[in-house]
Design an enzyme around this catalytic site. Sequence first.
Site, PDB file in Angstrom:
ATOM      1  N   ARG A   1       0.837  -1.192   0.000  1.00 49.77           N
ATOM      2  CA  ARG A   1       0.000   0.000   0.000  1.00 49.77           C
ATOM      3  C   ARG A   1       0.871   1.242   0.000  1.00 49.77           C
ATOM      4  NH1 ARG A   1      -2.277  -2.382   4.541  1.00 49.77           N
ATOM      5  NH2 ARG A   1      -1.471  -0.666   5.787  1.00 49.77           N
TER       6      ARG A   1
ATOM      7  N   TYR B   1      -0.650  -3.276  -7.633  1.00 48.08           N
ATOM      8  CA  TYR B   1      -0.455  -4.177  -6.501  1.00 48.08           C
ATOM      9  C   TYR B   1      -1.592  -4.112  -5.486  1.00 48.08           C
ATOM     10  CZ  TYR B   1       2.134  -7.093  -3.230  1.00 48.08           C
ATOM     11  OH  TYR B   1       2.536  -8.132  -2.438  1.00 48.08           O
TER      12      TYR B   1
ATOM     13  N   LYS C   1      -9.453  -2.564   0.211  1.00 51.00           N
ATOM     14  CA  LYS C   1      -9.520  -1.529   1.240  1.00 51.00           C
ATOM     15  C   LYS C   1     -10.265  -0.277   0.763  1.00 51.00           C
ATOM     16  CE  LYS C   1      -6.527  -3.999   3.716  1.00 51.00           C
ATOM     17  NZ  LYS C   1      -6.913  -4.852   4.840  1.00 51.00           N
TER      18      LYS C   1
ATOM     19  N   HIS D   1     -12.150  -3.161   9.747  1.00 47.98           N
ATOM     20  CA  HIS D   1     -10.973  -3.947   9.392  1.00 47.98           C
ATOM     21  C   HIS D   1     -10.879  -5.116  10.374  1.00 47.98           C
ATOM     22  CE1 HIS D   1      -6.310  -3.928   8.818  1.00 47.98           C
ATOM     23  NE2 HIS D   1      -6.886  -4.757   7.966  1.00 47.98           N
TER      24      HIS D   1
ATOM     25  N   SER E   1      -2.710  -4.745   9.777  1.00 46.06           N
ATOM     26  CA  SER E   1      -2.260  -5.727   8.784  1.00 46.06           C
ATOM     27  C   SER E   1      -1.006  -6.453   9.266  1.00 46.06           C
ATOM     28  CB  SER E   1      -1.966  -5.037   7.455  1.00 46.06           C
ATOM     29  OG  SER E   1      -3.148  -4.524   6.895  1.00 46.06           O
TER      30      SER E   1
ATOM     31  N   CYS F   1      -0.697  -8.710  11.522  1.00 45.95           N
ATOM     32  CA  CYS F   1      -0.622  -8.934  12.969  1.00 45.95           C
ATOM     33  C   CYS F   1      -1.405 -10.170  13.401  1.00 45.95           C
ATOM     34  CB  CYS F   1      -1.119  -7.713  13.728  1.00 45.95           C
ATOM     35  SG  CYS F   1       0.040  -6.329  13.742  1.00 45.95           S
TER      36      CYS F   1
ATOM     37  N   ASP G   1     -10.402 -10.471   7.137  1.00 46.73           N
ATOM     38  CA  ASP G   1      -9.891  -9.111   6.967  1.00 46.73           C
ATOM     39  C   ASP G   1     -10.942  -8.010   7.094  1.00 46.73           C
ATOM     40  OD1 ASP G   1      -7.690  -7.381   6.495  1.00 46.73           O
ATOM     41  OD2 ASP G   1      -8.252  -7.167   4.405  1.00 46.73           O
TER      42      ASP G   1
ATOM     43  N   ARG H   1       2.248 -12.073  -1.204  1.00 45.08           N
ATOM     44  CA  ARG H   1       0.836 -12.385  -0.950  1.00 45.08           C
ATOM     45  C   ARG H   1       0.360 -13.637  -1.676  1.00 45.08           C
ATOM     46  NH1 ARG H   1      -2.089  -8.905   2.737  1.00 45.08           N
ATOM     47  NH2 ARG H   1      -0.669  -7.155   3.104  1.00 45.08           N
TER      48      ARG H   1
END
Length: 636
Positions: free
Chosen positions: A109, A248, A257, A277, A299, A301, A324, A415
């Site tokens: 991001r 990406y 998002k 989130h 993110s 975590c 997510d 990813r």
Amino acid sequence: MFRILKNSNNNSSRIISLFNNPTNNVIGSKRFYSIEQLKQKTKNQKLIQWVEEQAKLCKPDKIYICDGSEEEFNRLCNDMVEKGVITKLNSSKKPNCYLARSDPSDVARVESRTYICSNKKEDAGPTNNWMDPKEMKATLKPLFDGSMKGRTMYVMPFSMGPLGSSISHVGVEVTDSPFVVCNMKIMTRMGDKVLEQLKENDSFVPCLHSVGAPLKPGQKDSNWPCNSTKYIVQYPDERAIVSYGSGYGGNALLGKKCFSLRIASAMARDDGWLAEHMLILGLTNDKGEKKYIAAAFPSACGKTNLAMMTPTIPGWKVETVGDDICWMKFGKDGRLYAINPENGFFGVAPGTSASSNPNALKAIDRNTLYTNVALTPDNDVWWEGLSNPPSKAIDWTGKEWAPGSKTPAAHPNSRFTAPLNQCPSIDPAWDDPKGVPISAIIFGGRRSSTIPLVYQALDWKHGTFMGASTASELTAAAEGTVGKIRHDPFAMLPFCGYNMGDYFSHWLSMENKTKPELLPKIFYVNWFRKSPSGKFLWPGFGENSRVLKWIFQRCNAKGMEYADNSPIGIIPANDSLDLNGLDISKDNIRQLFSLNKTEWMGDLKSMREYCKQFGNKLPKEMNQQMDNLEKRFKDF
């Protein structure tokens, strides 16, 4: 006959001739749909006009209306393989799986280039980048003018959430990246089935995306086209998204998002629901009683690991609704019901292993797109933390790699994109249009000190403060110095589509929409606390089920069963945390729940400073909660 676009120019006639000459509109053996065929698929004039306007602006060579079929997905992937854009993996080990390598400048991001362009700057707030919408549109228009020359414009109608759900919403993304199309096919309900339910006057969220790399006639394309200039722009007042320059992840998969959090959070504010989130999981105890839990972590975590956890407590079961995003609306019974608006997993690969998340490995062993992981000699994938390293590999940049190399084989933010229904722990209600009733909400972050393993809010206002005070050590999923602690309220700092002070107020307002006892109970967890020597005090992964069990018990409790009071809230009473069969020392448990007044007052001071930026937007309840915390510690 194709309708002439407004303010037509010479390019319009070029587009018209392409649309009316089907021999030019082919991909593999598949003919492209024209705008006329879009008109046959939908009567939604807003959609038709919007697609026409984007075609006029971006000047693609071709337009293709995605149908969302498996045949389409396979065809696009095969076409990218033939062009050398992606690599097909070993079919015996990873059937229907592919590997892509991004440009080294396009790996995560880009929060510094992400904008919330509300009509008023104060509505975006101090934690968001803001630009006046008119100024932003003037900046973007020349960038998009001709940005798709030499490329195909793909039109993707998609539903965020189960088709037909009152909690779901529809978007339409146009993009010039077939890789984005294939990811969106996995991550959303996409294609003809969405157009079929989009009625004549229904609204949708328009999402314009371009990698910003037009091609001249005969020019060889890059394997990962992108542009050094990047913009990820949300217009919350218009419910629209525009992204330029990146191919990406969430920068390009605009249902991710951009829609599901930044735009949806503004929609939720206006309409009285929550777009968060958060993961969603179903937790069943050894007696067959089931509760649903939502949990918000920044993110990388551990959301995916928790959502797919295999409990170590005999007889307990965790089932996955989502890892997510969580949209919650009130049901007729006054409870919050949640859906996962996504249809797939877009997970961080490094650290995912048979020990950390066996369900994830099974979910991504077929029909999966990998990005920026390593390629082994037998055409399989590998990343740090998966298993013993191979003797050699091709790293995420395409260079030869061997154990002992100074650089990692897989990018830290590499990813996988995999269908949700492939997860072995999938919950039977994962696609239920009604959603699932939420009993508990958990906040958490990556903190090596200060925060105990688990504690519970005293009430909804205190729980809102706990969410607002979330802070975490930075990971590779975001720009910034890895390991540095930053405030990340509700794990929404990069994702809230409006002023965070107003967002706090919106959370507080939930208390007035139903009876207090019907609201979920709120908890905070920290799996990452370390000893003075730097070792993790808690084993984590499947052992986190022991913490979930205590949370489950507290949801059923009428009073202070299993619990003690503390200055920060309600903590487990002695022996109330199920540690049967767990090899952990009493000293570790003591450290996991120790409260250092100096550290907490330091956190509180930091929180007060952080909140000053919201000025009069900060609800008075937040200051009251900070004062209450300080007073409780004085009496501690």
